[in-house]
Motif scaffolding. Structure first.
Motif, PDB file in Angstrom:
ATOM      1  N   GLN A  96       1.766  -5.889   0.387  1.00 11.63           N
ATOM      2  CA  GLN A  96       1.302  -4.634   0.981  1.00 11.63           C
ATOM      3  C   GLN A  96       1.335  -3.482  -0.027  1.00 11.63           C
ATOM      4  OE1 GLN A  96       3.921  -3.642   4.256  1.00 11.63           O
ATOM      5  NE2 GLN A  96       5.370  -2.615   2.912  1.00 11.63           N
ATOM      6  N   ALA A  97       2.052  -3.670  -1.126  1.00 12.68           N
ATOM      7  CA  ALA A  97       2.150  -2.634  -2.153  1.00 12.68           C
ATOM      8  C   ALA A  97       0.812  -2.365  -2.841  1.00 12.68           C
ATOM      9  CB  ALA A  97       3.211  -3.016  -3.183  1.00 12.68           C
ATOM     10  N   LYS A  98      -0.197  -3.146  -2.534  1.00  9.39           N
ATOM     11  CA  LYS A  98      -1.540  -2.849  -3.036  1.00  9.39           C
ATOM     12  C   LYS A  98      -2.016  -1.494  -2.513  1.00  9.39           C
ATOM     13  CE  LYS A  98      -3.702  -7.304  -3.813  1.00  9.39           C
ATOM     14  NZ  LYS A  98      -4.791  -8.173  -3.357  1.00  9.39           N
ATOM     15  N   LYS A  99      -1.528  -1.112  -1.346  1.00 13.33           N
ATOM     16  CA  LYS A  99      -1.840   0.196  -0.763  1.00 13.33           C
ATOM     17  C   LYS A  99      -0.897   1.223  -1.385  1.00 13.33           C
ATOM     18  CE  LYS A  99      -4.919  -1.271   2.109  1.00 13.33           C
ATOM     19  NZ  LYS A  99      -6.304  -1.030   1.798  1.00 13.33           N
ATOM     20  N   SER A 100      -1.427   2.300  -1.925  1.00 15.58           N
ATOM     21  CA  SER A 100      -0.594   3.260  -2.652  1.00 15.58           C
ATOM     22  C   SER A 100       0.529   3.843  -1.798  1.00 15.58           C
ATOM     23  CB  SER A 100      -1.452   4.388  -3.222  1.00 15.58           C
ATOM     24  OG  SER A 100      -2.060   5.128  -2.190  1.00 15.58           O
ATOM     25  N   TRP A 101       0.293   4.059  -0.531  1.00 19.72           N
ATOM     26  CA  TRP A 101       1.318   4.648   0.330  1.00 19.72           C
ATOM     27  C   TRP A 101       2.381   3.630   0.749  1.00 19.72           C
ATOM     28  CZ3 TRP A 101       0.878   2.841   5.439  1.00 19.72           C
ATOM     29  CH2 TRP A 101      -0.335   2.232   5.748  1.00 19.72           C
ATOM     30  N   LEU A 102       2.180   2.362   0.398  1.00 22.38           N
ATOM     31  CA  LEU A 102       3.188   1.317   0.629  1.00 22.38           C
ATOM     32  C   LEU A 102       3.593   0.665  -0.695  1.00 22.38           C
ATOM     33  CD1 LEU A 102       1.667  -0.367   3.810  1.00 22.38           C
ATOM     34  CD2 LEU A 102       3.663   1.151   3.696  1.00 22.38           C
ATOM     35  N   SER A 103       3.418   1.397  -1.786  1.00 22.36           N
ATOM     36  CA  SER A 103       3.565   0.816  -3.120  1.00 22.36           C
ATOM     37  C   SER A 103       5.009   0.675  -3.602  1.00 22.36           C
ATOM     38  CB  SER A 103       2.795   1.670  -4.135  1.00 22.36           C
ATOM     39  OG  SER A 103       3.317   2.994  -4.158  1.00 22.36           O
ATOM     40  N   PHE A 104       5.962   1.248  -2.904  1.00 22.96           N
ATOM     41  CA  PHE A 104       7.358   1.171  -3.349  1.00 22.96           C
ATOM     42  C   PHE A 104       8.067   0.022  -2.637  1.00 22.96           C
ATOM     43  CE2 PHE A 104      11.799   2.952  -3.540  1.00 22.96           C
ATOM     44  CZ  PHE A 104      11.958   2.747  -4.896  1.00 22.96           C
ATOM     45  N   ILE A 105       7.986  -1.151  -3.219  1.00 23.28           N
ATOM     46  CA  ILE A 105       8.530  -2.365  -2.616  1.00 23.28           C
ATOM     47  C   ILE A 105      10.024  -2.234  -2.271  1.00 23.28           C
ATOM     48  CG2 ILE A 105       8.977  -4.836  -2.984  1.00 23.28           C
ATOM     49  CD1 ILE A 105       6.314  -4.878  -4.617  1.00 23.28           C
ATOM     50  N   PRO A 106      10.859  -1.647  -3.144  1.00 25.35           N
ATOM     51  CA  PRO A 106      12.271  -1.507  -2.757  1.00 25.35           C
ATOM     52  C   PRO A 106      12.459  -0.714  -1.466  1.00 25.35           C
ATOM     53  CG  PRO A 106      12.037  -1.183  -5.110  1.00 25.35           C
ATOM     54  CD  PRO A 106      10.638  -1.234  -4.540  1.00 25.35           C
ATOM     55  N   GLY A 107      11.619   0.281  -1.216  1.00 23.79           N
ATOM     56  CA  GLY A 107      11.717   1.045   0.029  1.00 23.79           C
ATOM     57  C   GLY A 107      11.476   0.173   1.246  1.00 23.79           C
ATOM     58  N   THR A 108      10.549  -0.770   1.120  1.00 23.75           N
ATOM     59  CA  THR A 108      10.271  -1.695   2.215  1.00 23.75           C
ATOM     60  C   THR A 108      11.482  -2.587   2.465  1.00 23.75           C
ATOM     61  OG1 THR A 108       7.930  -1.656   1.645  1.00 23.75           O
ATOM     62  CG2 THR A 108       8.677  -3.477   3.031  1.00 23.75           C
ATOM     63  N   PHE A 109      12.068  -3.107   1.409  1.00 27.28           N
ATOM     64  CA  PHE A 109      13.238  -3.968   1.573  1.00 27.28           C
ATOM     65  C   PHE A 109      14.447  -3.177   2.082  1.00 27.28           C
ATOM     66  CE2 PHE A 109      10.617  -6.952  -0.645  1.00 27.28           C
ATOM     67  CZ  PHE A 109      11.041  -8.178  -0.171  1.00 27.28           C
ATOM     68  N   ILE A 110      14.562  -1.913   1.698  1.00 28.73           N
ATOM     69  CA  ILE A 110      15.656  -1.080   2.214  1.00 28.73           C
ATOM     70  C   ILE A 110      15.504  -0.910   3.720  1.00 28.73           C
ATOM     71  CG2 ILE A 110      16.556   1.297   2.262  1.00 28.73           C
ATOM     72  CD1 ILE A 110      16.105   1.330  -0.825  1.00 28.73           C
ATOM     73  N   GLY A 111      14.311  -0.604   4.186  1.00 30.71           N
ATOM     74  CA  GLY A 111      14.077  -0.468   5.630  1.00 30.71           C
ATOM     75  C   GLY A 111      14.354  -1.755   6.375  1.00 30.71           C
ATOM     76  N   SER A 112      13.962  -2.860   5.778  1.00 25.66           N
ATOM     77  CA  SER A 112      14.193  -4.161   6.393  1.00 25.66           C
ATOM     78  C   SER A 112      15.688  -4.473   6.463  1.00 25.66           C
ATOM     79  CB  SER A 112      13.458  -5.244   5.592  1.00 25.66           C
ATOM     80  OG  SER A 112      13.659  -6.508   6.152  1.00 25.66           O
ATOM     81  N   CYS A 113      16.384  -4.289   5.373  1.00 24.03           N
ATOM     82  CA  CYS A 113      17.824  -4.567   5.344  1.00 24.03           C
ATOM     83  C   CYS A 113      18.576  -3.673   6.320  1.00 24.03           C
ATOM     84  CB  CYS A 113      18.368  -4.378   3.931  1.00 24.03           C
ATOM     85  SG  CYS A 113      17.807  -5.661   2.787  1.00 24.03           S
ATOM     86  N   ALA A 114      18.177  -2.415   6.434  1.00 24.39           N
ATOM     87  CA  ALA A 114      18.832  -1.511   7.379  1.00 24.39           C
ATOM     88  C   ALA A 114      18.662  -2.034   8.808  1.00 24.39           C
ATOM     89  CB  ALA A 114      18.253  -0.102   7.257  1.00 24.39           C
ATOM     90  N   THR A 115      17.496  -2.566   9.102  1.00 25.37           N
ATOM     91  CA  THR A 115      17.229  -3.093  10.438  1.00 25.37           C
ATOM     92  C   THR A 115      18.087  -4.318  10.726  1.00 25.37           C
ATOM     93  OG1 THR A 115      14.985  -2.248  10.252  1.00 25.37           O
ATOM     94  CG2 THR A 115      15.398  -3.842  12.009  1.00 25.37           C
ATOM     95  N   PHE A 116      18.189  -5.208   9.749  1.00 22.17           N
ATOM     96  CA  PHE A 116      19.063  -6.375   9.928  1.00 22.17           C
ATOM     97  C   PHE A 116      20.522  -5.940  10.085  1.00 22.17           C
ATOM     98  CE2 PHE A 116      15.567  -8.700   7.656  1.00 22.17           C
ATOM     99  CZ  PHE A 116      15.193  -9.479   8.737  1.00 22.17           C
ATOM    100  N   ALA A 117      20.950  -4.970   9.281  1.00 23.19           N
ATOM    101  CA  ALA A 117      22.340  -4.507   9.347  1.00 23.19           C
ATOM    102  C   ALA A 117      22.663  -3.878  10.700  1.00 23.19           C
ATOM    103  CB  ALA A 117      22.618  -3.503   8.223  1.00 23.19           C
ATOM    104  N   ALA A 118      21.649  -3.300  11.339  1.00 22.21           N
ATOM    105  CA  ALA A 118      21.841  -2.668  12.654  1.00 22.21           C
ATOM    106  C   ALA A 118      21.508  -3.635  13.791  1.00 22.21           C
ATOM    107  CB  ALA A 118      20.990  -1.411  12.750  1.00 22.21           C
ATOM    108  N   ASN A 119      21.467  -4.917  13.475  1.00 27.16           N
ATOM    109  CA  ASN A 119      21.188  -5.956  14.480  1.00 27.16           C
ATOM    110  C   ASN A 119      19.869  -5.726  15.232  1.00 27.16           C
ATOM    111  OD1 ASN A 119      23.558  -7.526  14.012  1.00 27.16           O
ATOM    112  ND2 ASN A 119      24.720  -5.960  15.100  1.00 27.16           N
ATOM    113  N   GLY A 120      18.876  -5.259  14.496  1.00 24.27           N
ATOM    114  CA  GLY A 120      17.548  -5.076  15.098  1.00 24.27           C
ATOM    115  C   GLY A 120      17.395  -3.818  15.929  1.00 24.27           C
ATOM    116  N   ASN A 121      18.347  -2.922  15.882  1.00 25.21           N
ATOM    117  CA  ASN A 121      18.274  -1.684  16.661  1.00 25.21           C
ATOM    118  C   ASN A 121      17.366  -0.681  15.942  1.00 25.21           C
ATOM    119  OD1 ASN A 121      18.618   0.590  18.228  1.00 25.21           O
ATOM    120  ND2 ASN A 121      20.846   0.515  18.220  1.00 25.21           N
TER     121      ASN A 121
END
Length: 165
Positions: free
Chosen positions: A94-119
């Motif tokens: 998805q980083a092909k899109k400039s507004w989604l180009s920061f891959i670490p930001g995507t993984f940070i959001g994902s990890c935060a969601t897992f850490a919060a048990n999907g909340n």
């Protein structure tokens, strides 16, 4: 004073304020720090940096929920691993899109969601407010540095004038 020290001062002050805001609003303080981290790590200042940070964090929340929901539909562990592999691929491509180009930001959001048990209802505002605090930390530090540099220049100019007189 260096730019780093100025940003460190304002980051320290605003980190304390963020802790209070998070508790007061019932947000995840650590989730906000992840949003803040996204903004600092992106190294893109201003509103564009805020936008990309938020967009990538939120896409990570979305992808984590895809993994959680699809993995829970079938009781075979292998399905969860396959879904994770496919989604991780999508998180990167998805980083092909400039507004989604920061891959670490995507993984940070994902990890935060897992850490919060999907909340995700709690993760999203925590990340978003955290990104805003990251912006405020850096921009106020840059402002402080500029103000102190102006004062130093003005003081030096006064000293130079006194020497000439």
């Amino acid at each position: 004073m260096s730019v780093l020290v100025a940003i460190a001062i304002t980051t320290g002050i605003l980190s304390g304020i963020w802790g209070w805001v998070a508790v007061s609003l019932g947000l995840l303080s650590w989730g906000g720090f992840l949003g803040c981290t996204t903004y600092f790590a992106l190294q893109r200042d201003g509103i564009k940096g805020v936008g990309v940070s938020i967009a990538t964090n939120l896409s990570g929340v979305f992808w984590a929920m895809v993994i959680i929901k699809l993995s829970s539909m079938v009781s075979l562990d292998i399905i969860g691993y396959v879904v994770t592999a496919i989604v991780a691929f999508m998180m990167c491509v998805q980083a092909k899109k400039s507004w989604l180009s920061f891959i670490p930001g995507t993984f940070i959001g994902s990890c935060a969601t897992f850490a919060a048990n999907g909340n995700w209802q709690l993760v999203i505002p925590s990340l978003v407010v955290g990104v805003i605090f990251g912006y405020l930390m850096k921009s106020s530090g840059l402002w402080l540095h500029a103000k102190l540099a102006e004062k130093k220049t003005a003081d030096t100019d006064c000293d130079t004038q006194l020497i000439k007189d």
